[in-house]
Design an enzyme around this catalytic site. Structure first.
Site, mmCIF file in Angstrom:
data_model
loop_
_atom_site.group_PDB
_atom_site.id
_atom_site.type_symbol
_atom_site.label_atom_id
_atom_site.label_comp_id
_atom_site.label_asym_id
_atom_site.label_seq_id
_atom_site.Cartn_x
_atom_site.Cartn_y
_atom_site.Cartn_z
ATOM 1 N N LYS A 172 49.957 45.268 36.519
ATOM 2 C CA LYS A 172 48.796 46.128 36.762
ATOM 3 C C LYS A 172 48.849 46.651 38.192
ATOM 4 C CE LYS A 172 43.777 45.885 37.361
ATOM 5 N NZ LYS A 172 42.597 44.983 37.432
ATOM 6 N N ASP B 47 40.488 49.986 43.340
ATOM 7 C CA ASP B 47 39.546 49.870 42.227
ATOM 8 C C ASP B 47 38.120 49.841 42.769
ATOM 9 O OD1 ASP B 47 38.205 49.421 39.874
ATOM 10 O OD2 ASP B 47 38.648 47.271 39.836
ATOM 11 N N LYS C 263 31.474 48.867 42.150
ATOM 12 C CA LYS C 263 31.465 47.511 42.693
ATOM 13 C C LYS C 263 30.509 47.418 43.879
ATOM 14 C CE LYS C 263 36.240 46.222 41.525
ATOM 15 N NZ LYS C 263 35.947 44.985 40.788
ATOM 16 N N ASP D 246 44.160 45.198 43.985
ATOM 17 C CA ASP D 246 44.122 45.227 42.530
ATOM 18 C C ASP D 246 45.446 45.708 41.941
ATOM 19 O OD1 ASP D 246 42.635 44.455 40.354
ATOM 20 O OD2 ASP D 246 41.764 46.427 40.010
ATOM 21 N N GLU E 202 38.731 48.069 33.899
ATOM 22 C CA GLU E 202 39.692 49.161 33.725
ATOM 23 C C GLU E 202 41.128 48.690 33.576
ATOM 24 O OE1 GLU E 202 40.877 47.821 37.349
ATOM 25 O OE2 GLU E 202 38.804 48.084 36.712
ATOM 26 N N ARG F 97 42.561 46.418 31.811
ATOM 27 C CA ARG F 97 42.999 46.260 30.423
ATOM 28 C C ARG F 97 43.190 47.605 29.724
ATOM 29 N NH1 ARG F 97 37.776 42.749 29.348
ATOM 30 N NH2 ARG F 97 38.198 42.440 31.567
#
Length: 504
Positions: free
Chosen positions: A268, A273, A280, A291, A352, A354
């Protein structure tokens, strides 16, 4: 820094510094006893006076010890001999290296690799010493205008093993440790990059550089237009709110025989993010540059195996994207059609990872892989479950789980398997689509893996959630380089197994 291994008696070593251990309470290690003998009790007299107790982390520098050929002797506290743990050993090595580096010892011979740790041999001691040394010397200062340079840094380090018959294994440990350390540094450097520089495009450029450095690596880049042709609409939806376009980088390492099915690593790579519309909290949001820790670890692992020239075929994929909120961003309530044709109701745009991984996991079917491992900083729930010391492993395949757990123990880069029973799948039910992208607060790490499992039916697959282990916070914040050591060990084991099968 140059590393060497040898087998010799401490009293015969001529060096700028010789390093030996002291156990609690004030008891010399075997190497220390030999030095004490030729110095006519000089070291034991210091211990009796209480100059060093032997607690973990204590150090005592001695100059011109009588009859000792080395200029200096460094005594290092090792705690209680029969209670020495793996974590303490690495702590002892790190303290030793920082002391040597800060005190102008240009070279040293270290006898701490002779310390006995239950269940570990000289291979493990030497490899961990190399990795711990490089980790303790690591710094990320390329954006500092004033750099702190050590005046006389440590340049040569020799690790001693207790007998000559251990030298072959020690040399192998040195080779493996240096490759892992190099890959770990590459992972850290990539993950520590600020997000205004480390974009999905930057990830793809680094993947191309790896191709230029290693003959056996070939890199292919899949851009947004190609993703659209492939109908990777879930992946593209996540990237829609950012001006930085998504890029998926595919690095193919051909070290095995022709026709050998590849092991595929999928990382990933959310280079930042923000959470998207499900924004967030502001506190700590700067750490969301990490991330892409999964992608960074795949990148580092590819460098490590290329340096080792492993006889195995491996494909490493960096799933690069950025998750930002703007007028074009995807929303809670949207329904996305994945590359597999399955539909997903978006309940939270901050789940996000996944959504990009699921399309990448469908894409890798074309490689007919031997197995697939995805690595992702996927869930905060993983930190709640396992903290910052152990990565989470989720897989329905017992054999693959055993391989990864074994590798994690061998490399001292620990992972723990979580369950994945069918009952957890129900939490992803949606009244409007084939599934929702979150399953609620309970068992968040497991339900995230359950989501990914729906896109991995055509091959053996495992998921590593490294949300708690890929970086550390606080005043000493930074990428850890994990789980490069685990993944490299997994591939070393795989390559040795494949080589054995081919030879038979």
């Amino acid at each position: 820094m140059e590393f060497f291994v040898k087998s010799g008696n401490p009293e015969k070593q001529r060096s700028a510094c010789i390093v030996v251990g002291v156990f609690e309470p004030r008891r010399l290690s075997r190497a220390g006893e030999l030095l004490d003998e030729i110095s006519e009790g000089y070291l034991s007299n210091l211990l009796r006076r209480g100059d060093i107790e032997g607690k973990v982390g204590q150090v005592l520098f001695l100059h011109h010890v009588p009859n000792v050929l080395s200029e200096r002797v460094l005594l290092v506290g090792c705690g209680k001999e029969r209670e020495l743990t793996e974590a303490q050993y690495k702590q002892i090595i790190a303290k030793t290296i920082s002391t040597l580096n800060d005190t102008g010892s240009l070279e040293s011979i270290c006898f701490l690799t002779e310390l006995r740790i239950i269940g570990r041999d000289s291979y493990w001691a030497v490899r961990q010493a190399v990795e711990a040394t490089e980790d303790s010397l690591y710094s990320f200062d390329q954006f500092k205008t004033t750099k702190e340079n050590t005046r006389r840094p440590l340049r040569k380090l020799t690790f001693n093993v207790s007998s000559r018959k251990e030298l072959a294994r020690a040399e192998l440990a040195l080779q493996h440790g240096l490759a892992v350390a190099s890959g770990t540094k590459a992972c850290k450097d990539l993950a520590n990059m600020p997000p205004n520089i480390c974009t999905p495009l930057y990830l793809s450029e680094q993947a191309k550089i790896l191709e230029q450095r290693f003959e056996k690596i070939a890199t292919k880049i899949v851009d947004a237009d190609q993703m659209a042709e492939l109908k990777m609409d879930s992946y593209l939806a996540v990237a829609r709110g950012s001006k930085n376009q998504p890029y998926m980088s595919i690095m193919t390492y051909n070290g095995g025989v022709e026709g050998q099915k590849p092991v595929v690593l999928v990382g990933k790579g959310l280079t930042f993010d923000a959470g998207g519309i499900s924004l967030k909290p502001g506190a700590g949001m700067d750490e969301m540059k990490y991330d892409m820790g999964g992608a960074a670890s795949v990148y580092g692992t590819m460098e490590a195996i290329a340096k080792l020239d492993l006889p195995i075929n491996v494909i490493g994929i960096l799933v690069g994207a950025e998750n930002m909120p703007d007028g074009n961003a995807y929303r809670p309530g949207d329904i996305l059609t994945t590359m597999s044709g399955q539909t997903v109701e978006v309940l939270n745009t901050d789940a996000e990872g996944r959504l990009v991984l699921c399309d990448a996991l469908t894409y890798v079917e074309r490689f007919e892989p031997e197995c697939v491992v995805d690595i992702a900083t996927l869930t905060g729930a993983c930190i709640m479950a396992l903290g910052h010391n152990i990565s989470a492993l989720v897989t329905p395949h017992k054999g693959l789980a055993h391989e990864i757990i074994t590798a994690s123990n061998q490399a001292s880069d620990k992972a723990w398997q979580l369950p994945m029973d069918d009952e957890y799948q129900k939490q992803l039910d949606s009244p409007f689509a084939d599934m929702a992208n979150i399953g609620g607060r309970p068992a968040g790490t497991i339900t995230a893996a359950c989501f990914l499992s729906r896109f991995t039916k055509k091959y053996n697959w495992a998921h590593l959630d490294v949300a708690g282990t890929a970086w550390r916070s606080g005043s000493n914040k930074g990428a850890t380089g994990r789980p490069v050591s685990l993944l490299t060990q997994f591939l070393i084991n795989r390559s040795e197994s494949d080589t054995t099968e081919l030879s038979n």
